[in-house]
Design an enzyme around this catalytic site. Sequence first.
Site, short mmCIF file in Angstrom:
data_model
loop_
_atom_site.label_atom_id
_atom_site.label_comp_id
_atom_site.label_asym_id
_atom_site.label_seq_id
_atom_site.Cartn_x
_atom_site.Cartn_y
_atom_site.Cartn_z
CG HIS A 1 -1.84 1.16 1.30
ND1 HIS A 1 -3.12 1.13 0.84
CD2 HIS A 1 -1.65 2.43 1.78
CE1 HIS A 1 -3.70 2.30 1.02
NE2 HIS A 1 -2.82 3.11 1.60
CD GLU A 2 1.58 3.66 3.66
OE1 GLU A 2 1.89 4.72 3.07
OE2 GLU A 2 0.51 3.51 4.27
CG HIS B 1 0.44 6.21 -0.68
ND1 HIS B 1 -0.64 6.66 -1.41
CD2 HIS B 1 -0.10 5.60 0.42
CE1 HIS B 1 -1.77 6.35 -0.79
NE2 HIS B 1 -1.47 5.70 0.32
#
Length: 419
Positions: free
Chosen positions: A18-19, A22
Amino acid sequence: MNSVIAIVIIFGLLVFIHELGHLLLAKRAGILCREFAIGFGPKIFSIKKSETVYTVRLLPLGGFVRMAGEDPEMIELKPGHRIKLQLNDDGVITKIIVNQKNKYPNLKDFTVEEADLEKGLYVKGYESEEGPLETYRVDPVCSYVIDGQEFQIAPIDRQFGSKTVFQRFLAIFAGPFMNFLLAFVILFIFALIYGAPSKEAVIGGVAEDGAAVEAGLQAGDRITAINGNPISNWDEFTEVIQTNPNQTLAFSVNRDGKQVNVHVTPDERLNYKGEKEGFIGVGYERVTSFLGSLEFGFDTTILYSKAIFTGLGQLITGKISIDNLSGPVGIYNYTDEAAQQGIATLMQWTAMLSVNLGLINLLPLPALDGGRLIFIILEGLRGKPIDPQKESLVHFVGFAFLMLLMIVVTWNDIQKFFL
């Protein structure tokens, strides 16, 4: 112990992916990413690569990417500040020491008259009270040292807010998207290993108890018709079963080239929507193919998304209560059960968790990625950004609400599993 390791790996993988979404899109947009963190709280491991510090923190409850400009920049030089400067061979500032200057005796002493570390990238001042006014250019990757901590300055073009609406939207949306992509990859690999469901109406396995085994159905049976109506694929077969609970059905079966007639009465059960449906206790035949695995990964990711979305809708409408929600304790318990059932079950559960994380983060709630995307979309529609202080307040209130919700669901989990 194996279950604990599995849980740590799964949670770490979901947060990391997920990170990473980003991070990759933020860097692609030219945003300075100061830190990539897995977990919250005190650091237990850190390593700096290029301009980003990669850390693992004590509390494994999430993660974050610290992008320059998301919060007000704390780097500031005011008139009268006595600082030290490190200059390169071209006379450009590469390091600014704000305090603890005794640790840098060989650097240039300087009193600030005027400074701009975001747009103009310069520092004006005096080396001594009697000396002339001097101006030095600041390197865009200049370091800023205060209280023993070193930061890289963030010129305005490296800050989150300076990027286009589309670039910022992608940087935020990339996190949840990576969770959907991870689910797809896991399910694709699962299908390559264990096979994807065949679309043919062929029984791959029969449960030890249930209507199918009582009626004499066997693995390998091909269902050709039900109540005289032709059956051409597995979806047609399951639809007839699910829509006829407690109704006796006449199956026409091809078994090793011979026609066999079987009567089956589907049992009744509730599906994930809370609706009654028929169930006979059979599984589909599995086949292994690259294209079939791709299709299985995509279709099952969509299926998981629909199921979770339906559940959220039922929570909002009150069809299910908040007591049905699970927090970290409940997810830990279910992951432990999945790990004990084997790698196949654990892979499917991990894919489900990844889809769940992606969908939850896309909800238009403050403090979540979905809430941030709403503000970015509103900015695009208005042609100007929302007041940063008002946006921060909304996110703060949203975060407090989420923490309260987390406490409630965690208490529910403790009651369900331990009391």
